[in-house]
Design a protein around this motif. Sequence first.
Motif, PDB file in Angstrom:
ATOM      1  N   GLU A  46       2.619  -4.886  -9.918  1.00 37.01           N
ATOM      2  CA  GLU A  46       1.874  -5.244  -8.697  1.00 37.01           C
ATOM      3  C   GLU A  46       1.768  -4.039  -7.766  1.00 37.01           C
ATOM      4  N   ARG A  49      -0.859  -1.784  -9.168  1.00 33.96           N
ATOM      5  CA  ARG A  49      -2.186  -2.363  -8.953  1.00 33.96           C
ATOM      6  C   ARG A  49      -2.642  -2.170  -7.518  1.00 33.96           C
ATOM      7  N   LYS A  50      -1.750  -2.420  -6.579  1.00 30.61           N
ATOM      8  CA  LYS A  50      -2.101  -2.262  -5.170  1.00 30.61           C
ATOM      9  C   LYS A  50      -2.288  -0.794  -4.807  1.00 30.61           C
ATOM     10  N   SER A  53      -5.751   0.145  -5.908  1.00 35.41           N
ATOM     11  CA  SER A  53      -6.751  -0.407  -4.983  1.00 35.41           C
ATOM     12  C   SER A  53      -6.805   0.408  -3.702  1.00 35.41           C
ATOM     13  N   ARG A  54      -5.647   0.780  -3.210  1.00 35.97           N
ATOM     14  CA  ARG A  54      -5.585   1.551  -1.977  1.00 35.97           C
ATOM     15  C   ARG A  54      -6.217   2.931  -2.175  1.00 35.97           C
ATOM     16  N   ALA A  56      -8.505   3.764  -4.345  1.00 35.35           N
ATOM     17  CA  ALA A  56      -9.952   3.591  -4.463  1.00 35.35           C
ATOM     18  C   ALA A  56     -10.584   3.374  -3.096  1.00 35.35           C
ATOM     19  N   ALA A  57      -9.925   2.610  -2.242  1.00 37.70           N
ATOM     20  CA  ALA A  57     -10.464   2.365  -0.900  1.00 37.70           C
ATOM     21  C   ALA A  57     -10.461   3.647  -0.070  1.00 37.70           C
TER      22      ALA A  57
END
Length: 62
Positions: A46, A49-50, A53-54, A56-57
């Motif tokens: 997890e 995964r986070k 995402s971070r 990519a943002a």
Amino acid sequence: MSINDEDRAARKVAHEIGCDLSLLSVDELALRVELLKAEIARLEEEKARKGASRSAAEKLFR
């Protein structure tokens, strides 16, 4: 079967951090170790995964 029996049957094996380990058998300790290893792997997945995402943002908003 009483309600209490049903509750006991439905409960999963769990481990509470800091609990007294002296009353557990070697087999019970081994089960808890495996339970905690699986939980650590789940947490690491997890986190990764986070983190993705971070990342990519952050790239998107630069």
